[in-house]
Motif scaffolding. Structure first.
Motif, PDB file in Angstrom:
ATOM      1  N   LEU A   1       3.175   7.153   8.243  1.00 60.09           N
ATOM      2  CA  LEU A   1       1.803   7.044   7.772  1.00 60.09           C
ATOM      3  C   LEU A   1       0.992   8.204   8.345  1.00 60.09           C
TER       4      LEU A   1
ATOM      5  N   ASP B   1      -6.802   3.438   4.799  1.00 66.60           N
ATOM      6  CA  ASP B   1      -6.487   2.493   3.725  1.00 66.60           C
ATOM      7  C   ASP B   1      -6.050   1.144   4.294  1.00 66.60           C
TER       8      ASP B   1
ATOM      9  N   ASP C   1      -3.755   7.135   5.406  1.00 67.81           N
ATOM     10  CA  ASP C   1      -3.086   5.846   5.244  1.00 67.81           C
ATOM     11  C   ASP C   1      -3.673   4.813   6.208  1.00 67.81           C
TER      12      ASP C   1
ATOM     13  N   LEU D   1       0.811  -1.229   0.000  1.00 69.40           N
ATOM     14  CA  LEU D   1       0.000   0.000   0.000  1.00 69.40           C
ATOM     15  C   LEU D   1       0.839   1.271   0.000  1.00 69.40           C
ATOM     16  N   PHE D   2       1.920   1.259   0.759  1.00 74.72           N
ATOM     17  CA  PHE D   2       2.658   2.497   0.998  1.00 74.72           C
ATOM     18  C   PHE D   2       4.093   2.473   0.485  1.00 74.72           C
TER      19      PHE D   2
END
Length: 82
Positions: free
Chosen positions: A37, A44, A41, A17-18
């Motif tokens: 984050l 998510d 975030d 995701l990041f």
């Protein structure tokens, strides 16, 4: 699901995701300070964890989450409550 398996899934989600370096995702890593984050975030991540677990995650379950280990504990508890 064993705690170690949950950690691996959480780690994979964070990396995907990041775009984090997998080596930086440890149980003691702080989500906001170490992994940088933000609140968007975090949302998510919760969405990804809901898909992973098939469970609805209530925001209050994640209010005290600060580290990757805290996320793993919360998900492990969620799965145990099934």
């Amino acid at each position: 699901m064993q705690r170690e398996a949950v950690f691996e899934q959480v780690k994979l989600a964070l990396v995907e995701l990041f775009e984090l370096d997998a080596a930086s995702v440890t149980e003691t890593a702080h989500l906001y300070q170490d992994l940088e984050l933000d609140s968007i975030d975090a949302v998510d991540l919760v969405v990804r964890l809901q898909k992973l677990t098939g469970k609805k995650i209530r925001p209050e379950e994640f209010k005290t989450v600060r580290t990757v280990g805290d996320v793993v504990d919360a998900v492990t508890q969620l799965l145990a409550d099934a």
